[in-house]
Enzyme design. Structure first.
Site, mmCIF file in Angstrom:
data_model
loop_
_atom_site.group_PDB
_atom_site.id
_atom_site.type_symbol
_atom_site.label_atom_id
_atom_site.label_comp_id
_atom_site.label_asym_id
_atom_site.label_seq_id
_atom_site.Cartn_x
_atom_site.Cartn_y
_atom_site.Cartn_z
ATOM 1 N NE ARG A 88 -0.229 0.314 4.969
ATOM 2 C CZ ARG A 88 0.772 1.053 5.439
ATOM 3 N NH1 ARG A 88 1.220 2.081 4.736
ATOM 4 N NH2 ARG A 88 1.352 0.767 6.590
ATOM 5 N N GLY A 89 0.240 2.408 -0.167
ATOM 6 C CA GLY A 89 0.952 3.659 0.006
ATOM 7 C C GLY A 89 1.105 3.964 1.494
ATOM 8 C CE1 TYR A 94 -0.329 -2.546 17.643
ATOM 9 C CE2 TYR A 94 -1.978 -0.825 17.900
ATOM 10 C CZ TYR A 94 -1.471 -2.058 18.249
ATOM 11 O OH TYR A 94 -2.109 -2.804 19.213
ATOM 12 C CG MET A 161 -7.345 6.777 5.965
ATOM 13 S SD MET A 161 -8.485 7.845 5.082
ATOM 14 C CE MET A 161 -9.839 7.836 6.262
ATOM 15 N N GLY A 162 -4.112 4.250 4.183
ATOM 16 C CA GLY A 162 -3.150 3.913 3.139
ATOM 17 C C GLY A 162 -3.823 2.970 2.167
ATOM 18 N N GLY A 173 -6.820 0.308 3.210
ATOM 19 C CA GLY A 173 -7.872 1.237 3.605
ATOM 20 C C GLY A 173 -7.546 2.087 4.816
ATOM 21 C CG PHE A 174 -10.727 3.167 7.379
ATOM 22 C CD1 PHE A 174 -11.189 3.044 8.690
ATOM 23 C CD2 PHE A 174 -11.515 2.655 6.355
ATOM 24 C CE1 PHE A 174 -12.407 2.427 8.957
ATOM 25 C CE2 PHE A 174 -12.732 2.039 6.621
ATOM 26 C CZ PHE A 174 -13.181 1.921 7.928
ATOM 27 C CB CYS A 191 1.853 8.104 9.263
ATOM 28 S SG CYS A 191 0.338 7.197 9.631
#
Length: 237
Positions: A88-89, A94, A161-162, A173-174, A191
């Site tokens: 993911r981005g 965690y 989110m990613g 997602g989140f 992050c």
């Protein structure tokens, strides 16, 4: 276009098992889209929304810096946590008990083709949900996710989110902290952003526990409204 959403609550499930399941659903949608383009098959693509709690785990996005994990993998084993580098981005995140993790696996061509709009609507879903608990949440310029007291020395993140997208199909997602053990965030730079605190809904409300099922229903309600989607519950994975 199919705007119906098949929702699965997976309960508490291992991160890698859930990731593999996401990949399966993601690939199924891609295969349908490829078939449609090659054969003009006219098949509808499904949309999925997985809700899950994970055992303690740290995940690092493809552009993340491993140095943002502040402890060794041996230490993670001691505290019962796992670690994965994923596709993911975003940077390091965690997941753990007391946190609602949502994975929308959507064909955005059923809704709109704009990744930035998609992320902003996911943020709005969380902001509207928190407003029902009289929590004023907002975006922080240049930082994906949902925050409290942005622009003050007390800024703190409540939802990370990613996402990943290919051919307008989304995954990941989140992660919304509801009853999260915030001590686990001390093992990383959340992050990759230094000097920003993390919080959880129960902490903000001064309560030991918030009903997770209630929060999930509020999230789904706002998602359905924002994406003009129909909701169908699936009882088994």
């Amino acid at each position: 276009m199919n705007k119906n959403l098949l929702v699965e609550d997976l309960g508490r499930k291992d991160y890698k098992e859930t990731w593999d399941y996401q990949e399966t659903l993601f690939q199924e949608i891609l295969d349908i889209k490829i078939k449609n383009r090659r054969e003009d098959a006219g098949l509808q693509t499904p949309n999925h929304f997985l809700l899950v709690e994970h055992p303690h785990v740290y995940t690092l996005g493809k552009s993340g810096d491993f140095e943002n994990l502040l402890v060794s993998e041996e230490y993670l084993k001691k505290i019962g946590a796992s670690f994965y580098k994923i596709n993911r981005g975003g940077d390091i995140t965690y997941h753990g008990p007391g946190q609602i993790v949502g994975y929308p696996i959507l064909d955005l061509e059923n809704f709109f083709t704009d990744i930035h709009k998609y992320l902003r609507l996911l943020e709005e879903m969380v902001i509207l949900t928190l407003a029902e608990y009289n929590i004023k949440a907002e975006r922080s310029p240049g930082e994906t996710g949902v925050w409290l007291d942005v622009g003050t020395p007390f800024a703190r993140k409540i939802c990370a989110m990613g996402v990943r997208a290919s051919r307008w199909v989304t995954m990941h997602g989140f992660a919304l902290n509801v009853n999260a053990d915030l001590g686990y965030f001390d093992n990383m730079i959340p992050c990759g952003i230094r000097g920003k605190a993390v919080t959880s809904l129960n902490v903000e409300l001064g309560k030991p526990q918030i009903d997770l099922a209630e929060v999930k229903q509020k999230l789904l309600k706002h998602f359905a409204q924002l994406f003009e989607a129909g909701i169908q519950q699936k009882t088994e994975a």
